[in-house]
Design a protein around this motif. Structure first.
Motif, PDB file in Angstrom:
ATOM      1  N   LEU A 160       4.482  41.972  65.632  1.00  0.00           N
ATOM      2  CA  LEU A 160       5.531  41.273  64.911  1.00  0.00           C
ATOM      3  C   LEU A 160       5.083  39.862  64.513  1.00  0.00           C
ATOM      4  O   LEU A 160       3.899  39.577  64.422  1.00  0.00           O
ATOM      5  N   GLY A 161       6.036  38.982  64.269  1.00  0.00           N
ATOM      6  CA  GLY A 161       5.729  37.664  63.734  1.00  0.00           C
ATOM      7  C   GLY A 161       4.961  36.771  64.684  1.00  0.00           C
ATOM      8  O   GLY A 161       4.907  36.994  65.892  1.00  0.00           O
ATOM      9  N   GLY A 162       4.356  35.748  64.109  1.00  0.00           N
ATOM     10  CA  GLY A 162       3.627  34.769  64.907  1.00  0.00           C
ATOM     11  C   GLY A 162       4.031  33.356  64.521  1.00  0.00           C
ATOM     12  O   GLY A 162       4.745  33.143  63.557  1.00  0.00           O
ATOM     13  N   ASN A 163       3.564  32.412  65.297  1.00  0.00           N
ATOM     14  CA  ASN A 163       3.800  30.983  65.006  1.00  0.00           C
ATOM     15  C   ASN A 163       2.659  30.223  65.679  1.00  0.00           C
ATOM     16  O   ASN A 163       2.862  29.394  66.553  1.00  0.00           O
ATOM     17  N   ILE A 196      -1.699  36.008  62.030  1.00  0.00           N
ATOM     18  CA  ILE A 196      -2.327  35.134  63.022  1.00  0.00           C
ATOM     19  C   ILE A 196      -2.742  33.796  62.417  1.00  0.00           C
ATOM     20  O   ILE A 196      -3.472  33.020  63.044  1.00  0.00           O
ATOM     21  N   ALA A 197      -2.279  33.488  61.206  1.00  0.00           N
ATOM     22  CA  ALA A 197      -2.635  32.218  60.573  1.00  0.00           C
ATOM     23  C   ALA A 197      -2.136  31.041  61.402  1.00  0.00           C
ATOM     24  O   ALA A 197      -1.037  31.077  61.972  1.00  0.00           O
ATOM     25  N   ASP A 208       6.510  26.314  73.006  1.00  0.00           N
ATOM     26  CA  ASP A 208       7.914  26.095  72.659  1.00  0.00           C
ATOM     27  C   ASP A 208       8.291  26.917  71.430  1.00  0.00           C
ATOM     28  O   ASP A 208       8.631  26.396  70.375  1.00  0.00           O
ATOM     29  N   THR A 209       8.217  28.222  71.576  1.00  0.00           N
ATOM     30  CA  THR A 209       8.513  29.166  70.502  1.00  0.00           C
ATOM     31  C   THR A 209       8.768  30.528  71.131  1.00  0.00           C
ATOM     32  O   THR A 209       8.199  30.841  72.188  1.00  0.00           O
ATOM     33  N   PRO A 210       9.619  31.344  70.528  1.00  0.00           N
ATOM     34  CA  PRO A 210       9.808  32.700  71.070  1.00  0.00           C
ATOM     35  C   PRO A 210       8.646  33.625  70.765  1.00  0.00           C
ATOM     36  O   PRO A 210       8.618  34.755  71.253  1.00  0.00           O
ATOM     37  N   PHE A 211       7.678  33.144  69.977  1.00  0.00           N
ATOM     38  CA  PHE A 211       6.568  33.998  69.569  1.00  0.00           C
ATOM     39  C   PHE A 211       5.309  33.703  70.376  1.00  0.00           C
ATOM     40  O   PHE A 211       5.155  32.609  70.924  1.00  0.00           O
ATOM     41  N   GLY A 212       4.402  34.667  70.415  1.00  0.00           N
ATOM     42  CA  GLY A 212       3.168  34.485  71.163  1.00  0.00           C
ATOM     43  C   GLY A 212       2.089  35.444  70.715  1.00  0.00           C
ATOM     44  O   GLY A 212       1.610  36.260  71.495  1.00  0.00           O
ATOM     45  N   THR A 220       4.861  53.254  65.418  1.00  0.00           N
ATOM     46  CA  THR A 220       4.073  52.026  65.374  1.00  0.00           C
ATOM     47  C   THR A 220       4.423  51.239  64.121  1.00  0.00           C
ATOM     48  O   THR A 220       4.492  51.798  63.025  1.00  0.00           O
ATOM     49  N   PHE A 221       4.654  49.945  64.312  1.00  0.00           N
ATOM     50  CA  PHE A 221       5.144  49.095  63.222  1.00  0.00           C
ATOM     51  C   PHE A 221       4.429  47.765  63.249  1.00  0.00           C
ATOM     52  O   PHE A 221       4.232  47.163  64.321  1.00  0.00           O
ATOM     53  N   THR A 222       4.032  47.282  62.077  1.00  0.00           N
ATOM     54  CA  THR A 222       3.554  45.915  61.918  1.00  0.00           C
ATOM     55  C   THR A 222       4.369  45.276  60.812  1.00  0.00           C
ATOM     56  O   THR A 222       4.455  45.818  59.701  1.00  0.00           O
ATOM     57  N   GLY A 223       4.974  44.126  61.113  1.00  0.00           N
ATOM     58  CA  GLY A 223       5.807  43.462  60.116  1.00  0.00           C
ATOM     59  C   GLY A 223       6.650  42.381  60.748  1.00  0.00           C
ATOM     60  O   GLY A 223       6.305  41.824  61.798  1.00  0.00           O
ATOM     61  N   SER A 224       7.775  42.096  60.137  1.00  0.00           N
ATOM     62  CA  SER A 224       8.617  40.996  60.587  1.00  0.00           C
ATOM     63  C   SER A 224       9.272  41.317  61.931  1.00  0.00           C
ATOM     64  O   SER A 224       9.543  42.478  62.253  1.00  0.00           O
ATOM     65  N   THR A 225       9.540  40.262  62.684  1.00  0.00           N
ATOM     66  CA  THR A 225      10.169  40.431  63.994  1.00  0.00           C
ATOM     67  C   THR A 225      11.544  41.063  63.864  1.00  0.00           C
ATOM     68  O   THR A 225      11.902  41.981  64.624  1.00  0.00           O
TER      69      THR A 225
END
Length: 490
Positions: free
Chosen positions: A262-265, A296-297, A418-422, A236-241
């Protein structure tokens, strides 16, 4: 204990700074250490033991050795240990609050909030530990009976980030322990002290030796090397994509059960029928918590063109009330960024936005009196940012509100997606049906409606697309550490 009763130097001195392996605090191989900096000053805070590959293996040996007995421990007993850990953390809230603010630079109010949030995972999973259930049913064809038995996945490896030094580890450890799994955990090198404090809390709460080991290190690969170990059953990992995908691919080579946050936007969508006071007020949490260094900012502020000017006025007035200062200063509303790397990234994104024609409404200069060498960046509000600016697509991780406009719901949803993140999104509207229509169209794992606070230990946390795999917290979180076994009967 009140703010004035905290002796920060004594607190640092009394916090464990060794590796926590097999129930004991021990030096790293060769006595190696790494330096933890104070982001409020840029100066060294303390030295912490730096695990070698041999140290990490020793910790994981203990994790594997303890697995069988911990899995066989009655659920009620596991639950009681988790509940005692929750109580210990609550009892020591002020020490943990100051410890986090010292190593992360985060304002005391935000750190105090994280202690409440992080400790709650131990209470939540203390309750879930006794409610693990399987299933018994007849096969539809009448050919037999189906039993589904939930059993612990097994020895686990966790890697946590620096921005929530208690909660990110707590929601992994608590879920694993509730399920009957043992764990080796590597905290971020920027903020290892909080997890070592948690190791002390677990020991004081009666956790058997070896069930959890905490191995900080100045060289991450010394611990991630454990992904090569055939005994590892869960990662289990939390951090950068980028790092998470690389390690996740490594885990996939051995078909290790994996969860990644992973990352957010995150889009912050203010519809034309939003209450502007509510939308502006929520920025205090959705953006300014932790100086914006939250996965989640809110990152992309999408505001209906009809209310753009009013929103900009309201949010600028709101953020201008925030006081920037040292993390451990009780007068600070937000603190410095976590390090020079974060400071340079935020500077780069803002400078690039200005080069693309942005209008700056707030954040021209730092307030006077801040410690020289600290990683401070002023709260900033930007609008009218030209196409092609990096700030439209990159996660800011800083106290920057970047506003752009839309003219229809379809446009807002299209741009939000319009982003690879979700990972997360925020939607504001006084019409609940309107808000839900947009919320349902946004491709994220979580959506907050008319509020800036999103996380809850009782709710599933996680993203879609390149923001991760799996869920933590909620009823779903414990299942990341369980495997359903089908037993067929006549």
């Amino acid at each position: 204990m009140s703010d004035t009763e905290i002796d920060l130097h004594a607190l640092i001195d009394n916090t464990p700074k060794q590796l926590f392996i097999n129930g004991e605090f021990v030096d790293a191989e060769g006595g190696k250490t790494f330096t933890v900096l104070n982001p409020s000053t840029g100066q060294p805070l303390t030295e912490v033991a730096s695990a070698s590959e041999a140290d990490a293996l020793k910790a994981f040996d203990a994790t594997c050795e303890a697995q069988k007995e911990w899995a066989a421990t009655p659920a009620r007993e596991r639950s009681e240990i988790l509940r005692r850990t929750h109580d210990y953390l609550k009892e020591h809230t002020e020490e943990l609050t100051y410890l986090q603010s010292a190593e992360l630079g985060r304002a005391l109010g935000d750190s105090r909030g994280e202690v409440a949030y992080g400790s709650e995972f131990f209470r939540w999973f203390a309750e879930e530990a006794t409610r693990i259930r399987g299933d018994y049913r007849h096969a539809p064809a009448g050919s037999g009976r189906i039993i589904v038995h939930q059993q612990p996945v097994g020895p686990s490896l966790a890697i946590t980030p620096w921005n929530f030094p208690l909660a990110m580890g707590a929601r992994k450890i608590a879920a694993a322990l509730a399920a009957g799994c043992t764990m080796t955990l590597k905290p971020a090198s920027k903020t290892p002290l909080t997890m070592l404090f948690l190791a002390k809390a677990l020991k004081e709460s009666g956790l058997p030796d070896g069930v959890v080991s905490i191995v900080p290190t100045g060289k991450s690969s010394n611990v991630s090397k454990l992904l090569d170990d055939d005994r590892l059953r869960k990662f289990t990992f939390t951090g950068s994509t980028e790092v998470g995908q690389m390690l996740g691919a490594k885990a996939a080579e051995k078909s290790i059960k994996t969860s990644l946050e992973l990352g957010g936007n995150a889009p912050y969508i203010v519809l034309d029928d939003a209450d502007l006071d509510t939308a502006a007020e929520a920025v205090a949490t959705a953006k300014m918590r932790g100086a914006g260094q939250v996965c989640i900012a809110a990152n992309r502020f999408l505001v209906h063109s009809a209310i753009k000017d009013d929103f900009l006025k309201a949010v600028t007035e709101k953020i201008s009330e925030f006081t920037l200062g040292a993390g451990t200063d009780p007068n600070s509303d937000y603190g410095p960024l976590s390090g020079e790397d974060q400071l340079e990234k935020v500077r780069r994104l803002v400078d690039d936005a200005m080069a693309h024609g942005a209008t700056r409404h707030l954040g021209d200069e730092l307030p006077t009196g801040l410690a020289e060498g600290g990683y401070y960046f002023p709260a900033t509000v930007l609008s009218d940012i030209g196409e092609g600016a990096a700030i439209h697509s990159e996660e800011i991780f800083g106290p920057v509100v970047a506003v752009s406009t839309f003219d229809s719901d379809d446009e807002a949803i299209r741009r939000a997606n319009d982003t690879p993140f979700g990972l997360a999104a925020y939607v504001f509207s006084e019409n609940l049906e309107h808000a839900l229509n947009v919320a349902e169209g946004v491709e994220t794992g979580m959506v907050a409606v008319n509020k800036g606070a999103l996380s809850d230990p009782a709710a599933p946390f996680g993203g879609v697309k390149q923001s991760g795999i799996g869920r933590e917290g909620g009823f779903e979180g414990i299942h990341e550490y369980l495997e359903p076994k089908f037993i067929a009967l006549p």
